[in-house]
Design a protein around this motif. Structure first.
Motif, PDB file in Angstrom:
ATOM      1  N   LEU A  43      -4.824  -6.170   0.698  1.00  0.00           N
ATOM      2  CA  LEU A  43      -4.187  -6.800   1.855  1.00  0.00           C
ATOM      3  C   LEU A  43      -4.003  -5.805   2.996  1.00  0.00           C
ATOM      4  O   LEU A  43      -4.286  -6.113   4.161  1.00  0.00           O
ATOM      5  CB  LEU A  43      -2.838  -7.387   1.443  1.00  0.00           C
ATOM      6  CG  LEU A  43      -2.110  -8.202   2.515  1.00  0.00           C
ATOM      7  CD1 LEU A  43      -2.911  -9.445   2.897  1.00  0.00           C
ATOM      8  CD2 LEU A  43      -0.712  -8.603   2.026  1.00  0.00           C
ATOM      9  N   THR A  81      -5.975  -5.991   6.790  1.00  0.00           N
ATOM     10  CA  THR A  81      -5.103  -6.469   7.862  1.00  0.00           C
ATOM     11  C   THR A  81      -4.697  -5.291   8.733  1.00  0.00           C
ATOM     12  O   THR A  81      -3.829  -4.499   8.344  1.00  0.00           O
ATOM     13  CB  THR A  81      -3.855  -7.160   7.279  1.00  0.00           C
ATOM     14  OG1 THR A  81      -4.249  -8.073   6.255  1.00  0.00           O
ATOM     15  CG2 THR A  81      -3.087  -7.901   8.364  1.00  0.00           C
ATOM     16  N   ALA A  87       0.893 -14.493   1.147  1.00  0.00           N
ATOM     17  CA  ALA A  87      -0.246 -14.943   1.950  1.00  0.00           C
ATOM     18  C   ALA A  87       0.124 -16.177   2.763  1.00  0.00           C
ATOM     19  O   ALA A  87      -0.263 -16.301   3.935  1.00  0.00           O
ATOM     20  CB  ALA A  87      -1.441 -15.235   1.051  1.00  0.00           C
ATOM     21  N   THR A  92      -4.672 -14.125   9.513  1.00  0.00           N
ATOM     22  CA  THR A  92      -5.684 -14.643   8.598  1.00  0.00           C
ATOM     23  C   THR A  92      -6.880 -13.699   8.551  1.00  0.00           C
ATOM     24  O   THR A  92      -7.266 -13.107   9.563  1.00  0.00           O
ATOM     25  CB  THR A  92      -6.137 -16.058   8.999  1.00  0.00           C
ATOM     26  OG1 THR A  92      -7.066 -16.552   8.035  1.00  0.00           O
ATOM     27  CG2 THR A  92      -6.777 -16.066  10.374  1.00  0.00           C
ATOM     28  N   VAL A 132      -6.424 -12.495   2.975  1.00  0.00           N
ATOM     29  CA  VAL A 132      -5.287 -13.416   3.048  1.00  0.00           C
ATOM     30  C   VAL A 132      -5.693 -14.780   2.493  1.00  0.00           C
ATOM     31  O   VAL A 132      -4.959 -15.393   1.696  1.00  0.00           O
ATOM     32  CB  VAL A 132      -4.775 -13.553   4.491  1.00  0.00           C
ATOM     33  CG1 VAL A 132      -3.753 -14.693   4.596  1.00  0.00           C
ATOM     34  CG2 VAL A 132      -4.138 -12.245   4.964  1.00  0.00           C
TER      35      VAL A 132
END
Length: 322
Positions: free
Chosen positions: A242, A246, A286, A295, A299
């Motif tokens: 993650l 991100t 998420a 997104t 995710v």
């Protein structure tokens, strides 16, 4: 008797486990979302009663170490916040932290344990190894605690005592960042003092670190976690995936399904799955991130955990109420 305030009799359902179109299990929990200005954008369940954030506290603990003289950068600073899988690079990093302080793994006071990662554990078993302090998932934090003691001139043998100068400094850091007093002090699984906070306090702490100046101890720590996510958890862990997918995300999970993430603009999410069910933790996070408009492929993948039957997908774990 517990000194913890009574919890609500029925927290809301935040995730369902669906098999063949039938809901077979429900996970209750709490979620708080803070806007960039620190206001509460969403509160689900009980976000004000104290909980043990477990290892989600580690970034705030590491910040306290930096303020006390810990001198680590890069992947070794990320490792100071870790609940690592015990992979070779984790173990080597812990030994580097200790060697830099003139110490060895014999100075660690975390309990001996197998690596938390299945592949690392299997490799150690095949090699004829045994549980060790250095392979325990919190050994990075413990090595950093010891290195802080050496830097500050504090005794190393008693570094886990809640009355030790190190632990007092760490508590002050946790309270400062969370903007609330520690509600209760317990003992974490690794033997270190464990500080209870509200879920909102945990979120405030992550937000404060994410918004800290880049050259501050908190800013350096956040940059290390963002740059070296595999050192914070493991090369195949959901947290690392993650963070890596991100931009600017800062995150840490803990035992009993606690989890906190902060975006670079200060928007922050903290959650607790009441029954400690880790399978619901990444799914609910998420969903909360999607609600914030975040997104990407990871995710979307983590938003639904596939359930199999006979070796084929027959259902999913899905978030509810988002």
């Amino acid at each position: 008797m517990s000194s913890q305030p009574p919890q609500p009799a029925h927290l809301p359902v935040v995730a369902e486990v669906v098999r063949s179109g039938f809901v077979e299990c429900r996970h209750h929990g709490s979620v708080v979302v803070l806007d960039a200005d620190g206001s509460t954008a969403l509160a689900v369940g009980d976000v004000e009663s104290p909980i043990y954030p477990r290892s989600a506290n580690k970034p705030m603990q590491a910040a306290g170490m930096l303020h006390s003289g810990l001198d680590l950068e890069g992947e070794l600073l990320a490792l100071a916040t870790a609940s690592h899988s015990g992979e070779e690079f984790h173990v080597a990093g812990v030994r580097r932290i200790l060697a830099g302080a003139g110490l060895t793994e014999d100075d660690l006071r975390c309990p001996p344990d197998w690596p938390a990662g299945e592949a690392a554990r299997d490799a150690l078993v095949r090699a004829g190894g045994e549980p060790a302090r250095v392979t325990m998932n919190c050994s990075g934090k413990h090595a950093a605690m010891l290195a802080t003691c050496v830097a500050a001139g504090w005794p190393t043998q008693t570094y886990l005592d809640p009355g030790h100068p190190l632990q007092k400094a760490i508590r002050e850091s946790v309270e400062r960042l969370a903007a609330e007093k520690v509600a209760h002090t317990g003992v974490d699984g690794c033997g270190a003092p464990l500080f209870a906070l509200s879920l909102t306090g945990l979120a405030r702490g992550f937000q404060a670190m994410a918004l800290a100046p880049e050259d501050s101890p908190e800013g350096r720590l956040v940059a290390a976690v963002r740059a070296h996510p595999a050192y914070v958890s493991g090369s195949t862990r959901d947290e690392a995936a993650l963070i890596g997918a991100t931009p600017g995300l800062f995150a840490k999970s803990g035992a009993e399904a606690c989890y906190a993430v902060a975006l670079p603009d200060g928007r922050t999410v903290a959650l607790k799955i009441e029954d400690g069910g880790q399978r619901a933790r990444p799914v609910v996070m998420a969903a909360a991130l999607r609600r914030l408009g975040v997104t990407n492929a990871v995710v979307e993948e983590q938003a639904y955990a596939v359930q199999t039957g006979g070796g084929v997908p027959v259902g999913e774990v899905r978030a509810v109420g988002f």
